[in-house]
Motif scaffolding. Sequence first.
Motif, short mmCIF file in Angstrom:
data_model
loop_
_atom_site.label_atom_id
_atom_site.label_comp_id
_atom_site.label_asym_id
_atom_site.label_seq_id
_atom_site.Cartn_x
_atom_site.Cartn_y
_atom_site.Cartn_z
N ASP A 66 0.87 -1.33 0.07
CA ASP A 66 0.02 -0.09 -0.14
C ASP A 66 0.78 1.30 0.03
OD1 ASP A 66 -2.33 -1.36 -0.03
OD2 ASP A 66 -2.74 -1.50 2.04
N SER B 269 3.49 1.59 -1.75
CA SER B 269 4.09 2.03 -2.87
C SER B 269 3.53 1.65 -4.21
CB SER B 269 5.42 1.22 -3.16
OG SER B 269 5.99 1.52 -4.51
N ASP B 270 2.93 2.50 -4.95
CA ASP B 270 2.30 1.85 -6.51
C ASP B 270 2.92 0.92 -7.03
OD1 ASP B 270 0.14 3.59 -5.86
OD2 ASP B 270 0.65 5.17 -6.96
N ASN C 138 2.70 -2.57 -5.70
CA ASN C 138 1.18 -3.07 -5.49
C ASN C 138 0.84 -3.81 -6.86
OD1 ASN C 138 -1.66 -3.34 -4.79
ND2 ASN C 138 -1.67 -1.51 -3.87
N ILE D 105 -2.22 -4.87 -7.76
CA ILE D 105 -3.24 -4.55 -8.26
C ILE D 105 -3.25 -3.35 -9.28
CG2 ILE D 105 -4.16 -2.94 -6.44
CD1 ILE D 105 -6.44 -5.42 -8.09
N ASN D 106 -2.27 -2.42 -9.14
CA ASN D 106 -1.91 -1.41 -9.64
C ASN D 106 -1.57 -1.81 -11.43
OD1 ASN D 106 -2.79 0.30 -7.88
ND2 ASN D 106 -0.71 0.67 -7.26
N THR E 98 -4.72 -1.26 -13.61
CA THR E 98 -5.07 0.22 -13.76
C THR E 98 -4.27 1.45 -13.85
OG1 THR E 98 -5.18 0.58 -11.27
CG2 THR E 98 -6.85 -0.34 -12.41
N LEU E 99 -2.90 1.32 -13.71
CA LEU E 99 -1.96 2.36 -13.72
C LEU E 99 -1.90 2.89 -15.21
CD1 LEU E 99 0.90 1.20 -15.78
CD2 LEU E 99 1.03 0.00 -13.82
N LYS F 267 -4.19 4.32 -16.95
CA LYS F 267 -5.41 5.19 -16.68
C LYS F 267 -5.04 6.69 -16.55
CE LYS F 267 -9.07 1.91 -15.92
NZ LYS F 267 -10.22 1.43 -15.20
N TYR G 60 8.84 -2.85 -15.34
CA TYR G 60 9.17 -1.49 -14.75
C TYR G 60 10.65 -1.27 -14.98
CZ TYR G 60 4.89 -1.94 -12.29
OH TYR G 60 3.68 -2.08 -11.65
#
Length: 114
Positions: A10, A12-13, A16, A18-19, A22-23, A25, A72
């Motif tokens: 939580d 750090s994006d 995480n 789940i990101n 959606t990142l 967007k 990344y």
Amino acid sequence: LNEASILDPDESDFFNPINIFTLYKENFALKTLKSQSSIHTIELLPLTENDEYTKIILIVDQAKKLIREVTYYGADDNMYVIKITNVIPEIQVDDRFFMFDKSKYPGATVYDMR
């Protein structure tokens, strides 16, 4: 290296999971680098300076509507690759699944960054 790093996703994006979905967007310029059949390679460049990564490359299967791989490019000059080989929607997972059990890795050096 027999090392483990423990951190709170939580905070750090970047770490995480789940990101991943959606990142794209917000706050990114998107560019298609390659399209082959239904597989697309997309580059995401942050629109503002980011202290965690310099760019992200997504490999997307458009036909299956799945992200297959995320790379990344860290601001720390490291490259982090997440390959998604299987997606099971709506699965119930016990919280213990996400906890590191040092007893299973004797001799490992643990860095707790929470």
